[in-house]
Write a protein that holds these residues in place. Structure first.
Motif, PDB file in Angstrom:
ATOM      1  N   TYR A   1       2.844   4.277  -1.311  1.00 32.74           N
ATOM      2  CA  TYR A   1       2.876   5.020  -2.571  1.00 32.74           C
ATOM      3  C   TYR A   1       4.254   4.946  -3.220  1.00 32.74           C
ATOM      4  CZ  TYR A   1       1.967   8.975  -5.746  1.00 32.74           C
ATOM      5  OH  TYR A   1       1.805   9.782  -6.851  1.00 32.74           O
ATOM      6  N   THR A   2       5.302   5.011  -2.436  1.00 32.68           N
ATOM      7  CA  THR A   2       6.665   4.951  -2.965  1.00 32.68           C
ATOM      8  C   THR A   2       6.907   3.658  -3.731  1.00 32.68           C
ATOM      9  OG1 THR A   2       7.420   6.346  -1.153  1.00 32.68           O
ATOM     10  CG2 THR A   2       9.118   5.126  -2.332  1.00 32.68           C
ATOM     11  N   LYS A   3       6.229   2.583  -3.345  1.00 34.53           N
ATOM     12  CA  LYS A   3       6.395   1.291  -4.026  1.00 34.53           C
ATOM     13  C   LYS A   3       6.081   1.406  -5.517  1.00 34.53           C
ATOM     14  CE  LYS A   3       5.157  -3.597  -3.686  1.00 34.53           C
ATOM     15  NZ  LYS A   3       5.145  -3.820  -5.132  1.00 34.53           N
ATOM     16  N   GLU A   4       5.081   2.207  -5.856  1.00 32.77           N
ATOM     17  CA  GLU A   4       4.725   2.388  -7.265  1.00 32.77           C
ATOM     18  C   GLU A   4       5.904   2.965  -8.050  1.00 32.77           C
ATOM     19  OE1 GLU A   4       1.076   4.624  -7.685  1.00 32.77           O
ATOM     20  OE2 GLU A   4       0.186   3.593  -5.946  1.00 32.77           O
TER      21      GLU A   4
ATOM     22  N   ASP B   1       8.760   0.284  -8.266  1.00 31.91           N
ATOM     23  CA  ASP B   1       8.440  -0.774  -9.229  1.00 31.91           C
ATOM     24  C   ASP B   1       8.640  -0.328 -10.675  1.00 31.91           C
ATOM     25  OD1 ASP B   1       7.871  -2.575  -7.214  1.00 31.91           O
ATOM     26  OD2 ASP B   1       5.689  -2.300  -7.341  1.00 31.91           O
ATOM     27  N   LYS B   2       8.411   0.934 -10.965  1.00 32.92           N
ATOM     28  CA  LYS B   2       8.518   1.441 -12.342  1.00 32.92           C
ATOM     29  C   LYS B   2       9.949   1.791 -12.737  1.00 32.92           C
ATOM     30  CE  LYS B   2       3.873   3.355 -12.388  1.00 32.92           C
ATOM     31  NZ  LYS B   2       3.080   4.591 -12.253  1.00 32.92           N
TER      32      LYS B   2
ATOM     33  N   GLN C   1       0.799  -1.223   0.000  1.00 34.41           N
ATOM     34  CA  GLN C   1       0.000   0.000   0.000  1.00 34.41           C
ATOM     35  C   GLN C   1       0.836   1.279   0.000  1.00 34.41           C
ATOM     36  OE1 GLN C   1       0.181  -2.330   2.385  1.00 34.41           O
ATOM     37  NE2 GLN C   1      -0.471  -1.587   4.391  1.00 34.41           N
TER      38      GLN C   1
ATOM     39  N   ARG D   1       0.728  10.518  -1.742  1.00 34.49           N
ATOM     40  CA  ARG D   1      -0.517  10.660  -2.501  1.00 34.49           C
ATOM     41  C   ARG D   1      -1.265  11.918  -2.064  1.00 34.49           C
ATOM     42  NH1 ARG D   1      -0.893   5.052  -1.254  1.00 34.49           N
ATOM     43  NH2 ARG D   1      -0.695   3.773  -3.105  1.00 34.49           N
TER      44      ARG D   1
END
Length: 168
Positions: A62-65, A68-69, A60, A95
């Motif tokens: 936000y930094t993970k997004e 991952d990219k 959950q 966010r």
């Protein structure tokens, strides 16, 4: 202040203290945007003949997004004078607001990876491996139940430390 690059094996600090007590600011950049989060779980060592950092990030976050990219990430370590800021980065989501601007951090970009001029240590890393932790892989039920009551298991990242920068 300016940064000096040292080899990872030249790091004189205790990584248990750096990770668990000083805390880390993990930063990812993608699509022209950057986000960062506080982390106090992870490790450093050698994997596949390379110096690496081991990080875990909950789904959950936000930094993970961003992580991952992106091809890589940075890990910044700050002095005790930034303790309050580190707590803020761990309690507010990117966010909802621009944490980096609000904290008045100075971004430095290198090969698409952002770190902060105010950090005392910076690990510039390239992702090598990521895997979602799975319930069936736990041997320690006590830890599983304590840390994952909602079954929101971390993703484990192994990232090569390409540069280690010390702020002089």
């Amino acid at each position: 202040m300016s940064f000096k690059e040292i080899a990872p094996e030249e790091l004189k600090e205790n990584v248990f203290k750096v990770i668990g007590k000083d805390w880390l600011l993990v930063t990812g950049s993608a699509g022209g945007r950057t986000n960062a989060m506080t982390a106090s779980w992870g490790g450093m060592g050698v994997m596949w003949g390379k110096p690496v950092a081991f990080l875990v990030i909950r789904p959950q976050r936000y930094t993970k997004e961003f992580i991952d990219k992106a091809e890589g990430l940075t890990i910044s370590v700050f002095g005790e004078e930034k303790r309050k800021m580190m707590g803020y980065f761990g309690s507010v989501s990117g966010r909802d607001e621009d944490k980096i601007a609000k904290a008045e951090l100075t971004c430095v970009e290198e090969d698409g990876r952002v770190y902060f001029e105010e950090a005392r240590l910076v690990f510039v890393c390239r992702k090598l491996y990521a895997q979602e932790m799975q319930e069936m892989c736990f041997f320690d039920d006590e830890s599983k139940e304590k840390w994952y009551p909602d079954k929101d298991y971390h993703t484990l990242y192994i990232a090569e430390i390409e540069k280690l920068l010390v702020n002089e």
